[in-house]
Every structure is written in structure tokens, then in C-alpha cells.
Design a protein around this motif. Structure first.
Motif, PDB file in Angstrom:
ATOM      1  N   TRP A   1       0.833  -1.212   0.000  1.00  0.00           N
ATOM      2  CA  TRP A   1       0.000   0.000   0.000  1.00  0.00           C
ATOM      3  C   TRP A   1       0.865   1.258   0.000  1.00  0.00           C
ATOM      4  CZ3 TRP A   1      -1.139   3.350   4.427  1.00  0.00           C
ATOM      5  CH2 TRP A   1      -2.088   4.337   4.131  1.00  0.00           C
ATOM      6  N   GLN A   2       1.933   1.277   0.809  1.00  0.00           N
ATOM      7  CA  GLN A   2       2.801   2.443   0.831  1.00  0.00           C
ATOM      8  C   GLN A   2       3.547   2.603  -0.488  1.00  0.00           C
ATOM      9  OE1 GLN A   2       3.045   4.880   2.846  1.00  0.00           O
ATOM     10  NE2 GLN A   2       1.727   4.119   4.492  1.00  0.00           N
ATOM     11  N   THR A   3       3.881   1.497  -1.147  1.00  0.00           N
ATOM     12  CA  THR A   3       4.512   1.587  -2.461  1.00  0.00           C
ATOM     13  C   THR A   3       3.562   2.222  -3.473  1.00  0.00           C
ATOM     14  OG1 THR A   3       5.833  -0.398  -1.991  1.00  0.00           O
ATOM     15  CG2 THR A   3       5.614   0.247  -4.296  1.00  0.00           C
ATOM     16  N   GLU A   4       2.297   1.829  -3.409  1.00  0.00           N
ATOM     17  CA  GLU A   4       1.296   2.424  -4.299  1.00  0.00           C
ATOM     18  C   GLU A   4       1.084   3.899  -3.969  1.00  0.00           C
ATOM     19  OE1 GLU A   4      -1.973  -0.141  -3.583  1.00  0.00           O
ATOM     20  OE2 GLU A   4      -1.313  -1.683  -5.013  1.00  0.00           O
ATOM     21  N   ARG A   5       1.064   4.231  -2.676  1.00  0.00           N
ATOM     22  CA  ARG A   5       0.913   5.624  -2.270  1.00  0.00           C
ATOM     23  C   ARG A   5       2.096   6.468  -2.754  1.00  0.00           C
ATOM     24  NH1 ARG A   5      -3.262   8.390  -0.341  1.00  0.00           N
ATOM     25  NH2 ARG A   5      -1.945   9.460   1.186  1.00  0.00           N
ATOM     26  N   LYS A   6       3.285   5.878  -2.758  1.00  0.00           N
ATOM     27  CA  LYS A   6       4.462   6.593  -3.251  1.00  0.00           C
ATOM     28  C   LYS A   6       4.287   6.969  -4.713  1.00  0.00           C
ATOM     29  CE  LYS A   6       9.443   5.915  -4.036  1.00  0.00           C
ATOM     30  NZ  LYS A   6       9.370   5.870  -5.502  1.00  0.00           N
TER      31      LYS A   6
ATOM     32  N   TRP B   1       1.469   7.287  -6.325  1.00  0.00           N
ATOM     33  CA  TRP B   1       0.402   8.288  -6.409  1.00  0.00           C
ATOM     34  C   TRP B   1       0.906   9.668  -6.014  1.00  0.00           C
ATOM     35  CZ3 TRP B   1      -1.468  11.082  -2.195  1.00  0.00           C
ATOM     36  CH2 TRP B   1      -2.551  11.919  -2.470  1.00  0.00           C
ATOM     37  N   LYS B   2       1.679   9.743  -4.918  1.00  0.00           N
ATOM     38  CA  LYS B   2       2.174  11.040  -4.447  1.00  0.00           C
ATOM     39  C   LYS B   2       3.138  11.657  -5.448  1.00  0.00           C
ATOM     40  CE  LYS B   2       1.453  12.696  -0.961  1.00  0.00           C
ATOM     41  NZ  LYS B   2       2.138  12.634   0.313  1.00  0.00           N
ATOM     42  N   GLU B   3       3.995  10.848  -6.052  1.00  0.00           N
ATOM     43  CA  GLU B   3       4.924  11.372  -7.051  1.00  0.00           C
ATOM     44  C   GLU B   3       4.179  11.907  -8.270  1.00  0.00           C
ATOM     45  OE1 GLU B   3       7.449   8.044  -7.695  1.00  0.00           O
ATOM     46  OE2 GLU B   3       8.796   8.533  -6.032  1.00  0.00           O
TER      47      GLU B   3
ATOM     48  N   ASN C   1       6.773  13.378   1.106  1.00  0.00           N
ATOM     49  CA  ASN C   1       6.697  12.107   0.387  1.00  0.00           C
ATOM     50  C   ASN C   1       7.613  11.104   1.088  1.00  0.00           C
ATOM     51  OD1 ASN C   1       6.275  10.067  -1.425  1.00  0.00           O
ATOM     52  ND2 ASN C   1       7.427  10.989  -3.099  1.00  0.00           N
TER      53      ASN C   1
ATOM     54  N   HIS D   1       6.729   7.895   1.698  1.00  0.00           N
ATOM     55  CA  HIS D   1       6.124   6.571   1.523  1.00  0.00           C
ATOM     56  C   HIS D   1       7.159   5.475   1.295  1.00  0.00           C
ATOM     57  CE1 HIS D   1       2.189   8.362   1.637  1.00  0.00           C
ATOM     58  NE2 HIS D   1       2.534   9.213   0.688  1.00  0.00           N
TER      59      HIS D   1
ATOM     60  N   TYR E   1       8.297   4.446   4.666  1.00  0.00           N
ATOM     61  CA  TYR E   1       7.271   3.640   5.333  1.00  0.00           C
ATOM     62  C   TYR E   1       7.218   2.225   4.751  1.00  0.00           C
ATOM     63  CZ  TYR E   1       5.624   8.213   6.968  1.00  0.00           C
ATOM     64  OH  TYR E   1       5.534   9.453   7.532  1.00  0.00           O
TER      65      TYR E   1
END
Length: 250
Positions: free
Chosen positions: A32-37, A39-41, A218, A220, A223
Motif C-alpha cells: 500500500w505504501q509503495t502504491e501511495r508513493k 500516487w504522491k509522485e 513524500n 512513503h 514507510y
């Protein structure tokens, strides 16, 4: 007796199932944190491009309701309007993720702006520190007549779990919602968005407008590494414990 069943009788079944469930949770959090990373980028890239682009002419009022927030927020716009600075609405802030030059506490000064022969847009004129929210303390910053305004499109924010309720009777606001402010202050129909003013800078410097900058955190990757690291540590510790348990029972 089945020898392969021996380890489970030695008390490994329940711990194994518990560790497996915990492992799945930790791996899931890491993914999930990899996906959030990612998305945030993508978000940071989009906002950076929009804020760096030259301003476009503000769409006409008959197009306002059809503007999509996802496609238009943080776009630069330019327009000519008359700001009614005698009808201000101070919105409390403790700081801004997009204005590193601002440190709270203080207030964003919202005011209606009438476009010639057209609609009304609410403007965030900029920041004033605590104690300067009364316009009498910064009379030199009050504007008269039409101005050429450059700013950034923003959409209303939703109040957080701990956001205090607005207090229209005291002209005190905590949520940047131009439509709700306009209704309470009887400004009439306004645009569904507001504009973060960048220029012009008023005489006297207050309210203080300014250019928005992308400074979103950022963390993520950090995390994700933490969650995956915990998953690896859990496997190692459980493997050591299970081997010791089985060896001791032989």
C-alpha cells in the motif's frame, strides 16, 4: 502415530497461523505504501507543472459549474475584477503546505470580487498574522477599483474531524469554503471555486499574497521499507523460535 503431526502437537499450529496473518498484514501495508508513493509522485508532478504554467484567462461564468476540480485545481488564471475589501471574511490558519513563506497562526483574508458585467469570484487575498485580521489595522491594504488579478484556482476544503465550527456572528471562519461564506455573508451567487491571489501585492504588504509552491511530504518509500523490514524480521524471529521449539522437543 503420524510423525508429521508431531510439530503441531508441540504448539506450533496456532503461532504459525498468527504469524502468517501478521505477515500478510505487514506485506499488505508495504505494498500500500509503495502504491501511495507512486500516487504522491504523480500528484507532485502534476501540481508542479500546473503551477509553473503561464496563466490562462479565467473561464466565463457560464462555464464555472462545468469545471472539473481534478483537471483544473492549481491552474493559474488571470482576470480583471473589483475586490470588495470592505466585506472581508478572515479564515483562521496555522500554516500552509503550499506557502512556505507563511507561518501561523494567522488568517487568510477572503473577499468577493466582481468581474465586469459578469459573476462574482471569491478571492483569497493573502495572509495576515494574528492581531491584524481587523481591516482597521491595515487600512493601507484596502483596495479600490478594478484590478488585474493573477492567481491559482482552488476548490472548497472539507472541515477535518477537529476543525472548529465557523462563527458567522463573529465573522470568524475555520474552513476555506467560499460558497458557505458567501451564503452566510449574503454575497449572492459565487463561483464554486476560489482564487488564491498572487498579484497584485497591496500597498503596505497586507494581506500578503504569494506564489504557491509544491512542498508535499513524500515519505512513503521509508514507510514501505519499514513495513517490509518488519515482515522480514517477523519471519526470521519466528523461524528461530520454531526451530528451537522443535529441537527442544526431540
Amino acid at each position: 502415530m503420524n510423525a508429521s503431526a508431531g510439530p503441531w502437537r508441540r504448539g506450533l499450529l496456532i503461532p504459525s497461523l498468527t504469524v502468517f496473518a501478521a505477515l500478510m498484514v505487514l506485506i499488505g501495508l508495504g505494498i500500500w505504501q509503495t502504491e501511495r508513493k507512486a500516487w504522491k509522485e504523480g500528484l507532485i508532478g502534476t501540481l508542479t507543472r500546473r503551477l509553473a504554467a503561464p496563466p490562462i484567462v479565467l473561464p466565463a461564468p457560464d462555464q464555472w459549474s462545468g469545471l472539473d476540480q481534478a483537471e483544473n485545481e492549481f491552474r493559474h488564471v488571470t482576470f480583471r475584477a473589483e475586490i470588495f475589501s470592505n466585506q472581508e471574511a478572515p479564515v483562521y490558519t496555522s500554516g500552509s503546505a503550499f506557502r512556505p513563506d507563511i507561518s501561523g497562526p494567522g488568517y487568510w483574508i477572503f473577499a468577493p470580487a466582481k468581474i465586469a458585467n459578469s459573476g462574482v469570484v471569491v478571492i483569497n487575498r493573502g495572509f495576515v498574522p494574528e492581531g491584524r485580521q481587523d481591516p482597521k489595522t491595515r487600512a493601507e491594504g484596502q483596495v479600490i477599483g478594478p484590478l488585474d488579478i493573477v492567481g491559482v484556482l482552488r476548490w472548497p476544503e472539507a472541515p477535518g474531524l477537529f476543525t472548529p465550527a465557523d462563527d458567522p456572528s463573529r465573522n470568524l471562519w475555520f474552513t476555506r469554503n467560499p460558497v458557505a461564506i458567501a451564503q452566510a455573508k449574503q454575497w449572492g451567487a459565487v463561483a464554486p471555486f476560489y482564487v488564491e491571489q498572487e498579484v497584485p501585492i497591496p500597498s503596505g504588504g497586507l494581506p500578503k499574497p504569494g506564489a504557491l509552491q509544491v512542498s508535499l511530504p513524500n515519505n512513503h518509500l521509508q514507510y514501505a521499507v519499514t513495513w517490509f523490514g518488519l515482515a522480514g524480521a517477523l519471519v526470521a524471529v519466528f523461524g528461530f523460535w520454531a526451530r528451537s521449539r522443535m529441537t527442544a522437543s526431540l
